[in-house]
Design a protein around this motif. Structure first.
Motif, PDB file in Angstrom:
ATOM      1  N   GLN A   1       0.821  -1.213   0.000  1.00 17.36           N
ATOM      2  CA  GLN A   1       0.000   0.000   0.000  1.00 17.36           C
ATOM      3  C   GLN A   1       0.854   1.262   0.000  1.00 17.36           C
ATOM      4  O   GLN A   1       0.545   2.234  -0.701  1.00 17.36           O
ATOM      5  N   PHE A   2       1.948   1.277   0.793  1.00 16.19           N
ATOM      6  CA  PHE A   2       2.691   2.511   1.037  1.00 16.19           C
ATOM      7  C   PHE A   2       4.088   2.555   0.414  1.00 16.19           C
ATOM      8  O   PHE A   2       4.756   3.584   0.515  1.00 16.19           O
ATOM      9  N   CYS A   3       4.546   1.467  -0.206  1.00 16.27           N
ATOM     10  CA  CYS A   3       5.894   1.428  -0.777  1.00 16.27           C
ATOM     11  C   CYS A   3       5.858   0.971  -2.237  1.00 16.27           C
ATOM     12  O   CYS A   3       4.968   0.213  -2.641  1.00 16.27           O
ATOM     13  N   GLY A   4       6.877   1.401  -2.983  1.00 16.09           N
ATOM     14  CA  GLY A   4       6.937   1.036  -4.392  1.00 16.09           C
ATOM     15  C   GLY A   4       7.599  -0.296  -4.637  1.00 16.09           C
ATOM     16  O   GLY A   4       7.354  -0.946  -5.653  1.00 16.09           O
ATOM     17  N   GLY A   5       8.456  -0.741  -3.728  1.00 16.14           N
ATOM     18  CA  GLY A   5       9.173  -1.994  -3.897  1.00 16.14           C
ATOM     19  C   GLY A   5      10.402  -2.016  -3.012  1.00 16.14           C
ATOM     20  O   GLY A   5      10.617  -1.112  -2.200  1.00 16.14           O
ATOM     21  N   GLU A   6      11.219  -3.052  -3.176  1.00 20.80           N
ATOM     22  CA  GLU A   6      12.445  -3.161  -2.395  1.00 20.80           C
ATOM     23  C   GLU A   6      13.648  -2.557  -3.103  1.00 20.80           C
ATOM     24  O   GLU A   6      14.716  -2.400  -2.505  1.00 20.80           O
ATOM     25  N   SER A   7      13.480  -2.234  -4.385  1.00 19.36           N
ATOM     26  CA  SER A   7      14.567  -1.650  -5.171  1.00 19.36           C
ATOM     27  C   SER A   7      13.987  -0.641  -6.160  1.00 19.36           C
ATOM     28  O   SER A   7      12.762  -0.586  -6.363  1.00 19.36           O
ATOM     29  N   ILE A   8      14.867   0.134  -6.795  1.00 19.87           N
ATOM     30  CA  ILE A   8      14.417   1.083  -7.816  1.00 19.87           C
ATOM     31  C   ILE A   8      13.691   0.337  -8.938  1.00 19.87           C
ATOM     32  O   ILE A   8      12.633   0.771  -9.406  1.00 19.87           O
ATOM     33  N   ALA A   9      14.250  -0.806  -9.349  1.00 20.81           N
ATOM     34  CA  ALA A   9      13.636  -1.581 -10.431  1.00 20.81           C
ATOM     35  C   ALA A   9      12.229  -2.033 -10.064  1.00 20.81           C
ATOM     36  O   ALA A   9      11.314  -2.009 -10.905  1.00 20.81           O
ATOM     37  N   GLU A  10      12.035  -2.436  -8.801  1.00 16.63           N
ATOM     38  CA  GLU A  10      10.709  -2.896  -8.375  1.00 16.63           C
ATOM     39  C   GLU A  10       9.688  -1.762  -8.331  1.00 16.63           C
ATOM     40  O   GLU A  10       8.487  -2.005  -8.325  1.00 16.63           O
ATOM     41  N   CYS A  11      10.174  -0.508  -8.295  1.00 16.44           N
ATOM     42  CA  CYS A  11       9.262   0.651  -8.265  1.00 16.44           C
ATOM     43  C   CYS A  11       8.690   0.983  -9.644  1.00 16.44           C
ATOM     44  O   CYS A  11       7.781   1.811  -9.749  1.00 16.44           O
ATOM     45  N   GLU A  12       9.225   0.383 -10.690  1.00 13.85           N
ATOM     46  CA  GLU A  12       8.846   0.768 -12.055  1.00 13.85           C
ATOM     47  C   GLU A  12       7.341   0.656 -12.290  1.00 13.85           C
ATOM     48  O   GLU A  12       6.735   1.541 -12.905  1.00 13.85           O
ATOM     49  N   GLN A  13       6.725  -0.404 -11.814  1.00 11.86           N
ATOM     50  CA  GLN A  13       5.282  -0.569 -12.023  1.00 11.86           C
ATOM     51  C   GLN A  13       4.499   0.572 -11.373  1.00 11.86           C
ATOM     52  O   GLN A  13       3.557   1.109 -11.966  1.00 11.86           O
TER      53      GLN A  13
ATOM     54  N   LEU B   1       2.517   8.009  -1.270  1.00  9.47           N
ATOM     55  CA  LEU B   1       1.931   6.852  -1.929  1.00  9.47           C
ATOM     56  C   LEU B   1       1.005   6.112  -0.971  1.00  9.47           C
ATOM     57  O   LEU B   1       1.321   5.928   0.199  1.00  9.47           O
ATOM     58  N   GLY B   2      -0.151   5.725  -1.492  1.00  8.45           N
ATOM     59  CA  GLY B   2      -1.091   4.949  -0.696  1.00  8.45           C
ATOM     60  C   GLY B   2      -2.072   5.768   0.091  1.00  8.45           C
ATOM     61  O   GLY B   2      -2.955   5.226   0.770  1.00  8.45           O
ATOM     62  N   MET B   3      -1.950   7.099   0.028  1.00  7.14           N
ATOM     63  CA  MET B   3      -2.843   7.982   0.774  1.00  7.14           C
ATOM     64  C   MET B   3      -3.330   9.117  -0.118  1.00  7.14           C
ATOM     65  O   MET B   3      -2.631   9.556  -1.037  1.00  7.14           O
ATOM     66  N   SER B   4      -4.534   9.577   0.151  1.00  3.64           N
ATOM     67  CA  SER B   4      -5.096  10.779  -0.495  1.00  3.64           C
ATOM     68  C   SER B   4      -5.017  10.740  -2.021  1.00  3.64           C
ATOM     69  O   SER B   4      -4.687  11.732  -2.666  1.00  3.64           O
ATOM     70  N   ASP B   5      -5.362   9.598  -2.599  1.00  2.00           N
ATOM     71  CA  ASP B   5      -5.397   9.502  -4.060  1.00  2.00           C
ATOM     72  C   ASP B   5      -6.434  10.448  -4.656  1.00  2.00           C
ATOM     73  O   ASP B   5      -6.293  10.878  -5.808  1.00  2.00           O
ATOM     74  N   ASN B   6      -7.451  10.786  -3.872  1.00  2.00           N
ATOM     75  CA  ASN B   6      -8.464  11.727  -4.378  1.00  2.00           C
ATOM     76  C   ASN B   6      -7.872  13.107  -4.648  1.00  2.00           C
ATOM     77  O   ASN B   6      -8.300  13.806  -5.565  1.00  2.00           O
ATOM     78  N   LEU B   7      -6.850  13.480  -3.881  1.00  2.00           N
ATOM     79  CA  LEU B   7      -6.173  14.754  -4.123  1.00  2.00           C
ATOM     80  C   LEU B   7      -5.207  14.634  -5.302  1.00  2.00           C
ATOM     81  O   LEU B   7      -5.272  15.406  -6.256  1.00  2.00           O
ATOM     82  N   SER B   8      -4.321  13.654  -5.237  1.00  2.00           N
ATOM     83  CA  SER B   8      -3.250  13.537  -6.232  1.00  2.00           C
ATOM     84  C   SER B   8      -3.780  13.389  -7.646  1.00  2.00           C
ATOM     85  O   SER B   8      -3.388  14.135  -8.561  1.00  2.00           O
ATOM     86  N   PHE B   9      -4.665  12.430  -7.856  1.00  2.00           N
ATOM     87  CA  PHE B   9      -5.085  12.118  -9.219  1.00  2.00           C
ATOM     88  C   PHE B   9      -6.070  13.136  -9.781  1.00  2.00           C
ATOM     89  O   PHE B   9      -6.062  13.400 -10.987  1.00  2.00           O
TER      90      PHE B   9
ATOM     91  N   TYR C   1       5.346  10.705  -3.104  1.00  3.43           N
ATOM     92  CA  TYR C   1       6.498  10.029  -2.526  1.00  3.43           C
ATOM     93  C   TYR C   1       6.346   8.532  -2.767  1.00  3.43           C
ATOM     94  O   TYR C   1       5.308   7.952  -2.426  1.00  3.43           O
ATOM     95  N   VAL C   2       7.375   7.885  -3.330  1.00  2.00           N
ATOM     96  CA  VAL C   2       7.365   6.440  -3.545  1.00  2.00           C
ATOM     97  C   VAL C   2       8.528   5.849  -2.736  1.00  2.00           C
ATOM     98  O   VAL C   2       9.648   5.724  -3.229  1.00  2.00           O
ATOM     99  N   PRO C   3       8.270   5.501  -1.474  1.00  5.13           N
ATOM    100  CA  PRO C   3       9.327   4.926  -0.639  1.00  5.13           C
ATOM    101  C   PRO C   3       9.705   3.535  -1.146  1.00  5.13           C
ATOM    102  O   PRO C   3       8.864   2.793  -1.671  1.00  5.13           O
ATOM    103  N   TYR C   4      10.977   3.176  -0.977  1.00  7.09           N
ATOM    104  CA  TYR C   4      11.407   1.823  -1.317  1.00  7.09           C
ATOM    105  C   TYR C   4      12.581   1.433  -0.443  1.00  7.09           C
ATOM    106  O   TYR C   4      13.225   2.278   0.188  1.00  7.09           O
ATOM    107  N   GLY C   5      12.863   0.142  -0.420  1.00  5.82           N
ATOM    108  CA  GLY C   5      13.967  -0.389   0.372  1.00  5.82           C
ATOM    109  C   GLY C   5      13.601  -1.774   0.873  1.00  5.82           C
ATOM    110  O   GLY C   5      12.442  -2.193   0.759  1.00  5.82           O
TER     111      GLY C   5
END
Length: 397
Positions: A72-84, A333-341, A353-357
Motif C-alpha cells: 500500500q505505502f511502498c513502491g518496492g524493495e529496489s528502484i527496479a521494483e518501483c517501475e510498475q 503513496l497509498g494515501m489521499s489519491d483523491n487529491l493527487s489524481f 512520494y514512492v518509498p522503497y527499500g
C-alpha cells in the motif's frame, strides 16, 4: 519548461472514478480492509513490537507484510521494483519521488551505501519526466547524535569534526550530482533538536546550486511556531544573495515525539498548541510563496483538502498557469489519491512520494504511516469513505 494549457476539468476531490482509476477491484478491496485494520488503535499500538520481534526471530511474515501494508505505502524493495508504481502514477498524470526509506542506522559503511543509493535515484530520474523530484534525509547519511550535539552548540572533538566533514561531503556529493544532471532534490526535515545543522547545510547547498534554477529544496515543518518566520527570512536571504529558494512545505511528522521530549526536558514545545494555528501558518506560507513566486520554488506537501483547494484558487486569482515550474503538489503513496489524481487530471504538477527499500529496513517508515493515519483527525474516515464510494460505484460488495 513549456506550459501546457490547463485541461477543461471541473476539479472535485470527491471524484473517486479519477482517484482510483489505476486500482483494480482487488486493489480496492485490499486497501479497504487494510485501512479498516489500521483504524483500530489497539492493533496500531501492538503491531510494531510484535512485527519487529517476529522479524528478529526469523518468522515467515515478510511475505504477509509485503502483500499488505508494504504494498500500500511502498513502491518496492529496489528502484527496479518501483517501475510498475512509477508507470501507474504517470498514467494518472502524477509524478513519482523515489525515496530510499532506510533509516535509524549508525554506521559509516551504511551511510556511504545510502549516499550511493540516493545518487542512484538521481541518476535514474535524469531524463525521466515521470520522476520530477528526488529526496533524502540527512540522518540517512550521518549519526543522529552527532547532529544533536552540533544543534546544542557543544564543541566537537577532532574525530567528530572529521565525521561531520564526511557527512557534509555526502550531502554535497548528492546535491552536486543533482545540479550536474539538473534533477531537483529535496532535503527532508527532521526533529527540532537536530534541525539547525540540517537547515544550515540546506542553505549552503542552495547558495551553491540554485543560482540559475532550483535544484535543492529545504523542508519547512509549519507545525513549528517559528517556521513561517524562518521561511520568510530565508526568502529574503535568497533575494539579497541572488539564489532561488527551494521550499517544501509540510505540516510536520514528529508532533507527539516533539511534545513528549519538551515535557520531559521542561522546555517550551516548538509545536503550535493547536491544529488551527498550524493550519493558519501552512496556508499563510502558501500565500507568501505565491506572492514571491519569482524568488521561490515550492512543493506543497499536504493531505489537507482545504490547503490544496486554497492553492488552486491562489493560482487562478494570480493568473498563474496550473503547471508553473515553481509549484508542485505532493502526497504520500497509498494515501489521499483523491487529491493527487484529481489535481493531476486538472493539469497541476503533482508527485507522490514512492518509498522503497528492503522490507525489514523500511518498517520504521511503515509504522509511522500507520500511526499517522490513526492520529490525523479524519484521515481514516476519509480514506475509507472514498474507497467505499468507489466500491459502490463499481457495484462491488
Amino acid at each position: 519548461m513549456k506550459s501546457r494549457p490547463a485541461k477543461s476539468h471541473n476539479l472535485s476531490f470527491d471524484n473517486t472514478e479519477i482517484a482510483f482509476r489505476g486500482k483494480t477491484n482487488a486493489d480496492l478491496t485490499r486497501a479497504y480492509w487494510l485501512f479498516k485494520f489500521i483504524s483500530i488503535n489497539f492493533f496500531t499500538k501492538i503491531g510494531p513490537p510484535i512485527t519487529n520481534a517476529a522479524l528478529k526471530l526469523g518468522l515467515p511474515i515478510k511475505s504477509l507484510i509485503k502483500a499488505t501494508i508494504f504494498r500500500q505505502f511502498c513502491g518496492g524493495e529496489s528502484i527496479a521494483e518501483c517501475e510498475q508504481t512509477v508507470a501507474q502514477l504517470h498514467a494518472g498524470s502524477v509524478g513519482s519521488i523515489l525515496d530510499y526509506s532506510v533509516e535509524g542506522e549508525d554506521d559509516e559503511e551504511v551511510f556511504d551505501h545510502t549516499c550511493e543509493e540516493i545518487m542512484r535515484t538521481i541518476r535514474h530520474a535524469d531524463g525521466d519526466d515521470r520522476i520530477p523530484l528526488t529526496v533524502f534525509k540527512v540522518t540517512g547519511l550521518g549519526r543522529f547524535a552527532l547532529l544533536e550535539k552540533i544543534n546544542s552548540g557543544q564543541a566537537l572533538e577532532a574525530a567528530e569534526k572529521s565525521e561531520f566533514q564526511r557527512l557534509s561531503h555526502r550531502v554535497d556529493q548528492i546535491c552536486g550530482l543533482a545540479h550536474e544532471l539538473k534533477v531537483r532534490v529535496m532535503i527532508d526535515a527532521e526533529e527540532s533538536w537536530i534541525q539547525d545543522p540540517i537547515d544550515s547545510m540546506a542553505l549552503e547547498m542552495m547558495r551553491r546550486y540554485n543560482q540559475e534554477q532550483v535544484i535543492v529544496f529545504n523542508t519547512y515543518q509549519l507545525y513549528r511556531n517559528d517556521k513561517l518566520a524562518s521561511l520568510k527570512a530565508d526568502v529574503s536571504l535568497a533575494v539579497s544573495e541572488q539564489f532561488i529558494l527551494g521550499a517544501k512545505l509540510v505540516r510536520g511528522a514528529y508532533m507527539e515525539k516533539e511534545r513528549e521530549r519538551a515535557e520531559e526536558m521542561a522546555y517550551v514545545s516548538p509545536i503550535h498548541s493547536d491544529k488551527q494555528s498550524t493550519d493558519n501558518d501552512y496556508n499563510d506560507a502558501l500565500k507568501f510563496c505565491i506572492s514571491k513566486i519569482d524568488f521561490v520554488s515550492f512543493v506543497a506537501g499536504t493531505h489537507n483538502e482545504f490547503s490544496c483547494e486554497l492553492l488552486t484558487k491562489l493560482l487562478e486569482e494570480k493568473g498563474i498557469p496550473h503547471d508553473h515550474e515553481h509549484i508542485y503538489f505532493s502526497q504520500l503513496l497509498g494515501m489521499s489519491d483523491n487529491l493527487s489524481f484529481n489535481l493531476g487530471s486538472a493539469g497541476y504538477n503533482v508527485a507522490k512520494y514512492v518509498p522503497y527499500g528492503p522490507v525489514k529496513a523500511v518498517m520504521p517508515y511503515l509504522f509511522r504511516r500507520a500511526e499517522e493515519n490513526t492520529s490525523v483527525a479524519g484521515q481514516m474516515g476519509r480514506e475509507l469513505r472514498l474507497i467505499s464510494a468507489e466500491m459502490k460505484r463499481r457495484k462491488l460488495k
